[in-house]
Scaffold this motif. Structure first.
Motif, PDB file in Angstrom:
ATOM      1  N   GLY A 148      -7.215  -7.204  -2.638  1.00  0.00           N
ATOM      2  CA  GLY A 148      -6.649  -8.269  -1.818  1.00  0.00           C
ATOM      3  C   GLY A 148      -5.256  -7.911  -1.334  1.00  0.00           C
ATOM      4  N   LEU A 149      -4.949  -8.313  -0.119  1.00  0.00           N
ATOM      5  CA  LEU A 149      -3.614  -8.124   0.457  1.00  0.00           C
ATOM      6  C   LEU A 149      -2.951  -9.484   0.587  1.00  0.00           C
ATOM      7  CD1 LEU A 149      -4.523  -5.687   3.397  1.00  0.00           C
ATOM      8  CD2 LEU A 149      -4.018  -5.097   1.006  1.00  0.00           C
ATOM      9  N   ILE A 150      -1.823  -9.677  -0.071  1.00  0.00           N
ATOM     10  CA  ILE A 150      -1.060 -10.917   0.072  1.00  0.00           C
ATOM     11  C   ILE A 150      -0.003 -10.670   1.124  1.00  0.00           C
ATOM     12  CG2 ILE A 150       0.336 -12.658  -1.093  1.00  0.00           C
ATOM     13  CD1 ILE A 150      -0.934 -11.804  -3.725  1.00  0.00           C
ATOM     14  N   THR A 151      -0.295 -11.074   2.345  1.00  0.00           N
ATOM     15  CA  THR A 151       0.585 -10.770   3.472  1.00  0.00           C
ATOM     16  C   THR A 151       0.211 -11.604   4.682  1.00  0.00           C
ATOM     17  OG1 THR A 151       1.334  -8.994   4.969  1.00  0.00           O
ATOM     18  CG2 THR A 151      -0.941  -8.891   4.208  1.00  0.00           C
ATOM     19  N   PRO A 152       1.183 -11.943   5.525  1.00  0.00           N
ATOM     20  CA  PRO A 152       0.858 -12.567   6.801  1.00  0.00           C
ATOM     21  C   PRO A 152       0.572 -11.536   7.881  1.00  0.00           C
ATOM     22  CG  PRO A 152       3.219 -12.556   6.513  1.00  0.00           C
ATOM     23  CD  PRO A 152       2.637 -11.951   5.259  1.00  0.00           C
ATOM     24  N   ASP A 153       0.735 -10.243   7.533  1.00  0.00           N
ATOM     25  CA  ASP A 153       0.628  -9.176   8.531  1.00  0.00           C
ATOM     26  C   ASP A 153      -0.228  -8.024   8.009  1.00  0.00           C
ATOM     27  OD1 ASP A 153       0.995  -7.476  10.684  1.00  0.00           O
ATOM     28  OD2 ASP A 153       3.009  -6.839  10.059  1.00  0.00           O
ATOM     29  N   PRO A 154      -1.546  -8.199   7.969  1.00  0.00           N
ATOM     30  CA  PRO A 154      -2.403  -7.110   7.495  1.00  0.00           C
ATOM     31  C   PRO A 154      -2.415  -5.905   8.421  1.00  0.00           C
ATOM     32  CG  PRO A 154      -3.734  -8.886   8.401  1.00  0.00           C
ATOM     33  CD  PRO A 154      -2.323  -9.392   8.334  1.00  0.00           C
ATOM     34  N   GLY A 155      -1.895  -6.083   9.661  1.00  0.00           N
ATOM     35  CA  GLY A 155      -1.817  -4.968  10.592  1.00  0.00           C
ATOM     36  C   GLY A 155      -0.599  -4.089  10.387  1.00  0.00           C
TER      37      GLY A 155
ATOM     38  N   HIS B 228     -15.072  -0.021  -0.398  1.00  0.00           N
ATOM     39  CA  HIS B 228     -14.564  -1.155  -1.163  1.00  0.00           C
ATOM     40  C   HIS B 228     -14.352  -2.348  -0.236  1.00  0.00           C
ATOM     41  CE1 HIS B 228     -13.849   1.700  -4.453  1.00  0.00           C
ATOM     42  NE2 HIS B 228     -13.349   2.504  -3.522  1.00  0.00           N
ATOM     43  N   THR B 229     -14.209  -3.531  -0.828  1.00  0.00           N
ATOM     44  CA  THR B 229     -13.980  -4.753  -0.057  1.00  0.00           C
ATOM     45  C   THR B 229     -12.494  -5.063  -0.046  1.00  0.00           C
ATOM     46  OG1 THR B 229     -16.139  -5.631  -0.688  1.00  0.00           O
ATOM     47  CG2 THR B 229     -14.510  -7.210   0.129  1.00  0.00           C
ATOM     48  N   VAL B 230     -11.939  -5.182   1.139  1.00  0.00           N
ATOM     49  CA  VAL B 230     -10.519  -5.500   1.287  1.00  0.00           C
ATOM     50  C   VAL B 230     -10.399  -6.853   1.989  1.00  0.00           C
ATOM     51  CG1 VAL B 230      -8.287  -4.771   2.199  1.00  0.00           C
ATOM     52  CG2 VAL B 230      -9.960  -3.042   1.462  1.00  0.00           C
ATOM     53  N   GLY B 231      -9.754  -7.802   1.326  1.00  0.00           N
ATOM     54  CA  GLY B 231      -9.555  -9.132   1.894  1.00  0.00           C
ATOM     55  C   GLY B 231      -8.079  -9.447   2.053  1.00  0.00           C
TER      56      GLY B 231
END
Length: 269
Positions: free
Chosen positions: A4-11, A26-29
């Motif tokens: 999981g990514l805790i972020t407002p900007d996954p880009g 893998h699963t990335v959310g």
């Protein structure tokens, strides 16, 4: 594995590149802290905390309470936002960190301040757009006090240096580095220049790793200035900085995420 990514900007450049490496197997959310009221019912195996807002820290704390692995931890991330606590921890651990004084507000300190030489004045709370300024005299200090009257600040003696900051970053044990013209130099902040790791003064890479251990960080930045003859002075520590343009950084981040996810899964079992 579920990451999981805790972020407002996954880009973000680093996150997007690491995601591209992980996604095939893998699963990335993504968890946008501003768009959530709480943690998901079924946490991922590991979370990368690439946000320093209070809502992001609250989300990370809730995930940790549910047993999720978070890189970096909410506690370590929050500590790096308080420059007073940062200095106390670093100096207490014997790191070469700038001696630091704290004042409740600029307007309370400035009128009676007696400057024996140039100092660096910084917001106590590290954040985007915070105050970082060199002060050489009372006139300059008075202007800052008018512009930032209620700002809690830390004050450090200005250490003569080349005007270049050594920007060092670490992902796990992997260290990356570059040079950047300091924002305190006469010309202001300049572009970042690549710096091969083997051109660092002896011992600096180990100092970065030691700093990470002291601050319980896994993805972090350490700003160092050379105060003469390769002698280092740490002036800042950051949790999960951008680390843009560093060859091998996305691979190191993807590998770290999988190591932490695997460790968490084994511990749960």
């Amino acid at each position: 594995m579920r990451i999981g990514l805790i972020t407002p900007d996954p880009g973000h450049t680093l996150l997007a590149a690491a995601t591209a490496l992980l996604a095939p197997e893998h699963t990335v959310g993504v968890l946008d802290p501003a768009a959530r009221d709480g943690a998901p019912a079924r946490p991922a195996d590991v979370y990368l905390l690439k946000s320093r807002t209070e809502r992001a820290l609250e989300l990370a704390r809730e995930l940790e309470q549910r047993g999720a692995a978070v890189v970096n931890s909410a506690a370590a991330t929050a500590l790096c936002q308080d420059r007073t606590r940062m200095a106390e921890l670093a100096l207490g651990a014997g790191l070469p960190f700038a001696e630091t004084r704290t004042h409740d507000s600029l307007s309370a300190w400035a009128p009676g301040a007696a400057l024996s030489g140039p100092v660096v004045v910084k917001s106590r709370r590290s954040r985007r757009g915070d105050l970082v300024a060199r002060v050489d005299d009372g006139t300059r200090l008075g202007r800052l006090a008018r512009d930032w009257p209620h700002e809690p600040v830390v004050v450090q003696e200005f250490a003569p240096n080349s005007g270049w900051d050594h920007k060092l970053w670490a992902i796990g044990d992997r260290v990356f580095c570059a040079l950047r013209r300091s924002e305190l130099s006469p010309g202001g902040r300049g572009p970042t220049r690549p710096l091969p790791l083997d051109e660092l003064p002896a011992g600096w890479a180990d100092l970065v790793r030691e700093t990470g251990a002291v601050f319980s960080l896994e993805v972090y930045g350490v700003d160092i200035i050379d105060v003469g003859g390769g002698k280092p002075l740490i002036v800042d520590v950051n949790a999960f900085p951008g680390i843009r343009g560093q060859a091998g950084a996305p691979e190191a981040l993807a590998a770290l995420a999988l190591r932490r996810a695997t460790g968490r899964t084994r511990a749960t079992r």
